[in-house]
Write a protein that holds these residues in place. Structure first.
Motif, PDB file in Angstrom:
ATOM      1  N   ILE A   1      43.276  29.301  46.682  1.00  0.00           N
ATOM      2  CA  ILE A   1      43.977  30.476  46.158  1.00  0.00           C
ATOM      3  C   ILE A   1      43.074  31.257  45.210  1.00  0.00           C
ATOM      4  O   ILE A   1      43.064  32.492  45.208  1.00  0.00           O
ATOM      5  N   ALA A   2      42.288  30.533  44.405  1.00  0.00           N
ATOM      6  CA  ALA A   2      41.380  31.202  43.471  1.00  0.00           C
ATOM      7  C   ALA A   2      40.311  31.988  44.217  1.00  0.00           C
ATOM      8  O   ALA A   2      39.967  33.109  43.827  1.00  0.00           O
TER       9      ALA A   2
ATOM     10  N   LEU B   1      39.685  39.298  46.814  1.00  0.00           N
ATOM     11  CA  LEU B   1      40.461  40.540  46.739  1.00  0.00           C
ATOM     12  C   LEU B   1      40.038  41.395  45.551  1.00  0.00           C
ATOM     13  O   LEU B   1      39.978  42.622  45.641  1.00  0.00           O
ATOM     14  N   SER B   2      39.729  40.748  44.432  1.00  0.00           N
ATOM     15  CA  SER B   2      39.271  41.495  43.258  1.00  0.00           C
ATOM     16  C   SER B   2      37.911  42.137  43.517  1.00  0.00           C
ATOM     17  O   SER B   2      37.673  43.294  43.151  1.00  0.00           O
TER      18      SER B   2
ATOM     19  N   ILE C   1      40.568  33.287  47.219  1.00  0.00           N
ATOM     20  CA  ILE C   1      41.199  34.461  47.825  1.00  0.00           C
ATOM     21  C   ILE C   1      41.407  35.553  46.773  1.00  0.00           C
ATOM     22  O   ILE C   1      41.157  36.730  47.024  1.00  0.00           O
ATOM     23  N   GLY C   2      41.860  35.157  45.579  1.00  0.00           N
ATOM     24  CA  GLY C   2      42.021  36.130  44.498  1.00  0.00           C
ATOM     25  C   GLY C   2      40.702  36.753  44.088  1.00  0.00           C
ATOM     26  O   GLY C   2      40.611  37.951  43.811  1.00  0.00           O
ATOM     27  N   PHE C   3      39.638  35.936  44.055  1.00  0.00           N
ATOM     28  CA  PHE C   3      38.308  36.445  43.741  1.00  0.00           C
ATOM     29  C   PHE C   3      37.859  37.457  44.790  1.00  0.00           C
ATOM     30  O   PHE C   3      37.338  38.519  44.458  1.00  0.00           O
TER      31      PHE C   3
ATOM     32  N   GLY D   1      39.750  41.323  36.450  1.00  0.00           N
ATOM     33  CA  GLY D   1      40.552  40.586  37.422  1.00  0.00           C
ATOM     34  C   GLY D   1      39.939  39.249  37.796  1.00  0.00           C
ATOM     35  O   GLY D   1      40.637  38.238  37.899  1.00  0.00           O
ATOM     36  N   VAL D   2      38.618  39.213  37.994  1.00  0.00           N
ATOM     37  CA  VAL D   2      37.942  37.955  38.322  1.00  0.00           C
ATOM     38  C   VAL D   2      38.067  36.981  37.159  1.00  0.00           C
ATOM     39  O   VAL D   2      38.307  35.781  37.358  1.00  0.00           O
TER      40      VAL D   2
ATOM     41  N   VAL E   1      41.602  35.562  37.232  1.00  0.00           N
ATOM     42  CA  VAL E   1      41.802  34.633  38.350  1.00  0.00           C
ATOM     43  C   VAL E   1      41.215  33.271  38.020  1.00  0.00           C
ATOM     44  O   VAL E   1      41.869  32.238  38.191  1.00  0.00           O
TER      45      VAL E   1
END
Length: 68
Positions: free
Chosen positions: A46-47, A53-54, A49-51, A21-22, A25
């Protein structure tokens, strides 16, 4: 005879998902910045935040490995 705890094997397997996932992202972030460099500021937030969450999934897996 094998001795040990199977929770550690479960955590090792569950760490594969957040690792992938990381990678996805940050690949999307790099791709987006390469296409539109002026949008770097918006995409960077956004990146991250995605990092986060992953990585939260990996930390949750680690907690479950030791809790159960």
């Amino acid at each position: 005879m094998i001795s040990g705890n199977l929770n550690v094997i479960g955590y090792g397997l569950s760490a594969i998902g957040p690792g992938i996932g990381v990678g996805i992202v940050f690949a999307a972030f790099i791709n987006g910045v390469a296409r539109q460099p002026e949008a770097r500021g918006q995409l960077q937030g956004i990146a991250f935040i995605g990092f986060a969450l992953s990585e939260a999934l990996a930390i949750l897996g680690l907690v479950m490995a030791f809790a159960l």
